[in-house]
Enzyme design. Structure first.
Site, mmCIF file in Angstrom:
data_model
loop_
_atom_site.group_PDB
_atom_site.id
_atom_site.type_symbol
_atom_site.label_atom_id
_atom_site.label_comp_id
_atom_site.label_asym_id
_atom_site.label_seq_id
_atom_site.Cartn_x
_atom_site.Cartn_y
_atom_site.Cartn_z
ATOM 1 N N ASP A 1 -8.921 -5.414 -5.262
ATOM 2 C CA ASP A 1 -8.467 -4.275 -4.459
ATOM 3 C C ASP A 1 -8.734 -2.955 -5.188
ATOM 4 O O ASP A 1 -8.193 -2.722 -6.264
ATOM 5 C CB ASP A 1 -6.956 -4.432 -4.213
ATOM 6 N N HIS B 1 -6.363 -6.305 -1.159
ATOM 7 C CA HIS B 1 -5.224 -5.448 -0.862
ATOM 8 C C HIS B 1 -4.069 -6.233 -0.232
ATOM 9 O O HIS B 1 -4.227 -6.844 0.821
ATOM 10 C CB HIS B 1 -5.728 -4.378 0.107
ATOM 11 N N SER C 1 0.847 -1.185 0.000
ATOM 12 C CA SER C 1 0.000 0.000 0.000
ATOM 13 C C SER C 1 0.893 1.249 0.000
ATOM 14 O O SER C 1 1.866 1.287 -0.745
ATOM 15 C CB SER C 1 -0.938 -0.052 1.191
#
Ligand SMILES: *[C@@H]1O[C@H](CO)[C@@H](O)[C@H](O)[C@H]1NC(C)=O
Ligand SMILES: *[C@@H]1O[C@H](CO)[C@@H](O)[C@H](O)[C@H]1NC(C)=O
Ligand SMILES: *[C@@H]1O[C@H](CO)[C@@H](O)[C@H](O)[C@H]1NC(C)=O
Ligand SMILES: *[C@@H]1O[C@H](CO)[C@@H](O)[C@H](O)[C@H]1NC(C)=O
Ligand SMILES: CC(=O)N[C@H]1CO[C@H](CO)[C@@H](O)[C@@H]1O
Length: 492
Positions: free
Chosen positions: A435, A460, A173
């Site tokens: 995601d 994710h 991320s």
């Protein structure tokens, strides 16, 4: 993952690092502190907290103020001469669980790597300033964080005799973006990077997020996003009629009677409820890897099951049932739908404050660097009522940053890092089709040396979690593929 108890993240980059605690400060934002409370003491014993001296401002040689940054070391797999793996911390406390679990450790074991993890400045226990006052947050940026990483790498290299070893950066991320940018900006210090689910393109408005939420819900059941849309439309209509507020207060078990005075109040409430779906989609199943710790058993399938259950009543009643399920799951006693309470908490500048778990800091980074506002400005998504203006207004309310300044800062971020046009080498970009963040990621090979790894059906950061028997075959293949790339790159 998680459910707002009284506040609501404006912005879900919500990663790995924050997943346990982001916005969970004092149970304020999000409920999931289990990972920390249950596991932390044991892990801390095993993985000692260590402290590294950093400069407050890397870009001003005349400013010699310093502070202490937290880091962790795992030497269990290290074979002299092996590579050094550096896990980059993100917008929440660095979670020592990563020193014990995760795919990167599997790679480390096979490659004889030393494993380090550095907490991001201004998050967790890494406090560069006395408080989170806006003038202090001026020292919070991805550029300063990269300079922290560079200095850490240099000094660790010297003190531990690792200068000439090959360093590999890992992150998921926002830290995935940092992993890519660390290699981009400091290629002499980092040999290769694994930039998982990394949003590389900064954008003020990010309506595509909710478009992916629509598609991810539809991939479970085509009716599901339509039912969600009916419910959120109904709720938005009810919010226009104060006569319904008593019922709404009861339905959603609000902590105090619903008050809607401005568009900000209704936007806040509508976004909070949409958040139930956004969180589940973003983390669908992946978090089960840490079942009982980070994970829950609430998946897209569960939510769509409720939204399709006519025995519960109309779509609005089912939407209420979803909210109730989330509250039960995260032991939220009542829902605080008050925007003014949220503003009060987000403007508290104390390190003990209700948003100091990451909310105040991360939203500052969105206002001053990235945008990423998951607005309802697209027609191809299920929700209504939290447009970009509502989100950008918060930059002014919390930090006195104007809409023009946000736009300029975001443009500058792309100018500085290159956005999708990143030019570097030996960076792999894994992305998961479910995601919502993949919409801002590198999803096609940029060059042979900047490959994308696409994982159909995962959410994710799936590839970073420990492998499980029930993983999708394409997820296992992606992990193997990344390992093969690392092996190949470490020979270069
Ligand atoms: C509130 O809910 C009750 C029970 O469902 C219903 O009879 C009533 O019409 C609702 N009131 C309003 C103003 O919608
Ligand atoms: C999730 O697990 C809990 C506890 O094991 C159980 O009570 C609950 O029914 C499960 N929920 C779903 C939606 O599977
Ligand atoms: C900020 O939060 C702390 C801890 O919850 C609290 O003691 C303090 O009173 C708050 N400050 C303000 C100005 O609200
Ligand atoms: C807010 O920003 C403006 C322009 O950048 C500045 O003139 C003003 O003094 C700031 N207000 C506060 C309260 O800091
Ligand atoms: C959802 C998505 O954008 N997936 C992309 C991820 O990366 C691969 C390349 O390996 C693309 O083909 C996918 O389209």
């Amino acid at each position: 993952m998680a459910f707002p108890t009284s506040g609501q993240p404006v912005n879900r980059v919500v990663l790995l690092f924050m997943s346990s605690v982001f916005l969970a400060a004092e149970g304020h934002y999000r409920g999931i502190m289990k990972f920390n409370s249950v596991q932390d003491s044991k892990q801390r014993a095993m993985f000692e907290e260590l402290w590294f001296t950093q400069k407050l401002d890397h870009f001003n040689g005349a400013d010699s103020r310093e502070w202490k940054q937290r880091y962790f070391v795992n030497e269990a797999f290290y074979k002299p001469g092996g590579p050094v793996f550096l896990m980059i911390g993100g917008e929440g406390p660095a979670n020592p669980a990563w020193m014990q679990y995760g795919t990167w450790l599997t790679y480390a074991e096979k490659l004889g790597a030393l494993c380090l993890m550095l907490e991001h400045r201004f998050y967790g226990k890494s406090h560069p300033t006395v408080d989170l006052g806006t003038e202090n947050l001026h020292f919070l940026s991805s550029r300063q964080a990269l300079a922290d990483l560079a200095h850490f790498r240099t000094v660790m290299g010297q003190t531990r005799g690792l200068t000439n070893m090959k360093w590999v950066a890992f992150g998921g991320s926002y830290p995935g973006s940092l992993a890519a940018w660390f290699r981009l900006k400091y290629p002499h210090l980092v040999h290769a990077s694994v930039a998982t689910s990394a949003p590389l393109y900064a954008t003020v408005n990010f309506p595509e997020y909710l478009e992916v939420v629509w598609r991810s819900l539809a991939s479970e059941n085509t009716e599901c996003p339509l039912q969600v849309k009916m419910a959120s439309d109904t709720l938005a209509k009810l919010l226009k009629d104060p006569k319904t507020f008593d019922n709404i207060t009861k339905d959603f078990n609000l902590c105090s009677k619903l008050q809607i005075q401005t568009e900000m109040d209704s936007a806040y409430f509508l976004e909070m409820l949409a958040g139930n779906f956004m969180d589940v989609v973003q983390y669908n199943q992946d978090n089960r890897a840490f079942e009982g710790v980070l994970g829950t058993n609430i998946t897209i399938k569960v939510l769509c099951g409720i939204m399709g259950d006519t025995s519960l009543g109309d779509p609005y009643a089912r939407y209420v049932a979803v909210a109730r399920l989330m509250m039960d799951t995260f032991s939220v006693k009542c829902l605080d739908a008050s925007f003014s309470n949220y503003v009060r908490d987000m403007t508290n500048t104390s390190w003990d404050g209700p948003a100091a778990g990451g909310g105040r800091q991360w939203v500052y980074q969105t206002c001053s660097e990235f945008g990423f506002y998951q607005s309802t400005d697209s027609p191809n998504q299920p929700f209504i009522g939290f447009p970009l203006v509502y989100q950008v207004r918060q930059c002014a309310d919390f930090y006195n940053i104007s809409a023009e300044q946000v736009a300029e800062a975001v443009a500058q971020t792309n100018e500085y890092y290159g956005g999708y046009e990143i030019r570097s080498s030996r960076i792999v970009f894994p992305n998961g089709s479910i995601d919502p963040w993949h919409a801002l990621g590198i999803t096609q090979d940029v060059t042979a040396d900047l490959p994308a790894v696409f994982i159909k059906g995962t959410a994710h950061c799936a590839n970073m979690y420990p492998a499980r028997g029930e993983d999708l075959p394409q997820l296992s293949l992606a992990r193997d593929h990344i390992f093969m790339l690392l092996q190949q790159w470490l020979k270069q």
